[in-house]
Design an enzyme around this catalytic site. Sequence first.
Site, short mmCIF file in Angstrom:
data_model
loop_
_atom_site.label_atom_id
_atom_site.label_comp_id
_atom_site.label_asym_id
_atom_site.label_seq_id
_atom_site.Cartn_x
_atom_site.Cartn_y
_atom_site.Cartn_z
N GLY A 123 -15.29 2.71 -16.31
CA GLY A 123 -13.80 1.98 -15.52
C GLY A 123 -14.01 1.10 -14.50
O GLY A 123 -12.97 0.66 -13.67
N CYS B 24 0.52 2.03 16.77
CA CYS B 24 -0.67 2.99 16.41
C CYS B 24 -0.45 3.64 17.83
O CYS B 24 0.17 3.08 19.09
CB CYS B 24 -1.95 1.83 17.35
SG CYS B 24 -2.68 3.48 17.53
N GLN C 71 -15.42 3.38 -6.28
CA GLN C 71 -15.14 2.44 -5.60
C GLN C 71 -12.70 2.84 -5.26
O GLN C 71 -11.98 1.79 -4.95
CB GLN C 71 -15.17 0.76 -6.72
CG GLN C 71 -16.13 0.81 -6.41
CD GLN C 71 -17.02 -0.39 -7.94
OE1 GLN C 71 -16.16 -1.53 -7.46
NE2 GLN C 71 -17.11 0.52 -9.05
N HIS D 64 -15.38 1.95 -0.78
CA HIS D 64 -14.21 1.24 -0.98
C HIS D 64 -13.29 1.71 0.13
O HIS D 64 -11.90 1.60 -0.13
CB HIS D 64 -13.26 0.18 -1.91
CG HIS D 64 -14.64 -0.55 -2.04
ND1 HIS D 64 -14.10 -1.06 -3.67
CD2 HIS D 64 -15.32 -1.43 -2.26
CE1 HIS D 64 -15.16 -1.40 -4.08
NE2 HIS D 64 -15.98 -1.78 -2.57
N TYR E 84 0.98 -0.74 0.07
CA TYR E 84 0.00 -0.01 -0.03
C TYR E 84 1.05 1.28 0.10
O TYR E 84 0.37 2.13 -0.72
CB TYR E 84 -1.03 0.16 1.07
CG TYR E 84 -2.34 -0.91 1.01
CD1 TYR E 84 -3.05 -0.37 -0.08
CD2 TYR E 84 -2.47 -2.18 1.48
CE1 TYR E 84 -4.42 -1.02 0.02
CE2 TYR E 84 -3.70 -3.24 0.99
CZ TYR E 84 -4.89 -2.31 0.41
OH TYR E 84 -5.12 -3.28 -0.46
N1 APR Z 1 -11.05 3.94 -19.18
C1 APR Z 1 -12.05 2.72 -19.05
N2 APR Z 1 -12.24 2.21 -18.60
C2 APR Z 1 -10.73 1.62 -18.34
C3 APR Z 1 -9.54 1.53 -19.06
C4 APR Z 1 -9.68 3.31 -18.54
N3 APR Z 1 -8.86 3.94 -19.68
N4 APR Z 1 -8.49 1.06 -18.38
C5 APR Z 1 -9.26 0.26 -18.50
N5 APR Z 1 -10.65 0.06 -17.68
C6 APR Z 1 -11.18 -0.77 -17.70
C7 APR Z 1 -11.18 -2.47 -17.37
O1 APR Z 1 -11.72 -3.01 -19.12
C8 APR Z 1 -11.98 -2.84 -16.40
O2 APR Z 1 -13.18 -3.54 -16.65
O3 APR Z 1 -11.40 -0.97 -16.07
C9 APR Z 1 -12.45 -2.17 -15.21
C10 APR Z 1 -10.94 -2.09 -14.19
O4 APR Z 1 -11.41 -3.24 -13.71
P1 APR Z 1 -10.71 -3.68 -11.80
O5 APR Z 1 -9.34 -3.62 -12.02
O6 APR Z 1 -12.15 -5.00 -11.74
O7 APR Z 1 -11.90 -1.93 -11.56
P2 APR Z 1 -12.71 -2.37 -10.17
O8 APR Z 1 -14.03 -2.67 -11.11
O9 APR Z 1 -12.78 -0.87 -9.64
O10 APR Z 1 -12.71 -3.45 -8.91
C11 APR Z 1 -13.69 -2.88 -8.05
O11 APR Z 1 -11.99 -4.09 -6.86
O12 APR Z 1 -9.77 -5.24 -6.70
C12 APR Z 1 -10.74 -4.41 -6.22
O13 APR Z 1 -11.19 -2.99 -3.89
C13 APR Z 1 -10.63 -2.70 -5.16
O14 APR Z 1 -12.22 -1.12 -5.75
C14 APR Z 1 -11.65 -2.81 -6.33
C15 APR Z 1 -13.44 -3.17 -6.67
#
Ligand code: APR
Length: 267
Positions: free
Chosen positions: A203, A163, A109, A127, A75
């Site tokens: 996204g 802490c 998220q 999140h 992180y």
């Molecule tokens: N523009 C739009 N979408 C995009 C781009 C872009 N330039 N680049 C990638 N993506 C899309 C990918 O195709 C994918 O569908 O963004 C998405 C990212 O997916 P994840 O990594 O699964 O992200 P997210 O949906 O936010 O995940 C949800 O899961 O990993 C945990 O807690 C974490 O908040 C996160 C949650």
Amino acid sequence: MNDMNDSGALFSGQMVAALRHARHVVVLTGAGVSAESGVPTFRDAQTGLWARYDATALATPDAFRADPALVWGWYEWRRAAVMRAAPNPAHAAVAALARQVPELTVITQNVDDLHERAGSAGVIHLHGRLMQPRCFQCGTPWRYPAGVPDEPEGGRRVTPPDCPRCAGPIRPGVVWFGEGLPADEWQSALAAAAGCDLMLAIGTSALVYPAAELPQIAVNTGATLVQINPQATSLDGIAHWNLPGAAGITLPALLRAAFVGGMNETA
Ligand code: APR
């Protein structure tokens, strides 16, 4: 269904009109919105030390209990990436949209602060927030020292601070897999999804629940669902329009079509 190409040349007139006349718009964002700022998504291939680990397996309370320095180091590496990153045109467009529609709710998220740095206010962080760590044991908030952490490109293990109140390890302020969402933020998100007339899902892979329920709730209550994502997702079947482009290009183009004369509309 109507598509546009990546240059933003074509949008459905019906979709543009739905956005232009919407009273309450919800923007639901995921990691894809920050990807163009250089913040890796969880499902991107990991590099350096992290290549040996599945990112989703690092984001759990059990992983932190088993190896706090590994998880805290990961992180810290992500925090350095976020602090070095700048908001991109998608973040800026979301902030600008607030000035175009009567009501806008931004639900993310993402644990970064790029929406806020682009000018969005009142963002619902489902999140949690990377920048708001707290004690793993007693929950007391903790503050990072000023400045960007000096993490090597490949990452490293970093022992979490203690802490000052109970000497427990400090943890990042994010929601890990297996943990509940912050109750107030979730209730606000549910109300916005059920009350909006148009949702933009941008996204997100829509694989992680309960956040992934929100688009379905919006559709069930009669809202128009527009998705922006270059890849197929589980929302493809329920979205009224899928715009298969990068958020930083497609969203600004859509807003230009809706709010700057509508010159990009097609019949
Ligand atoms: N523009 C739009 N979408 C995009 C781009 C872009 N330039 N680049 C990638 N993506 C899309 C990918 O195709 C994918 O569908 O963004 C998405 C990212 O997916 P994840 O990594 O699964 O992200 P997210 O949906 O936010 O995940 C949800 O899961 O990993 C945990 O807690 C974490 O908040 C996160 C949650």
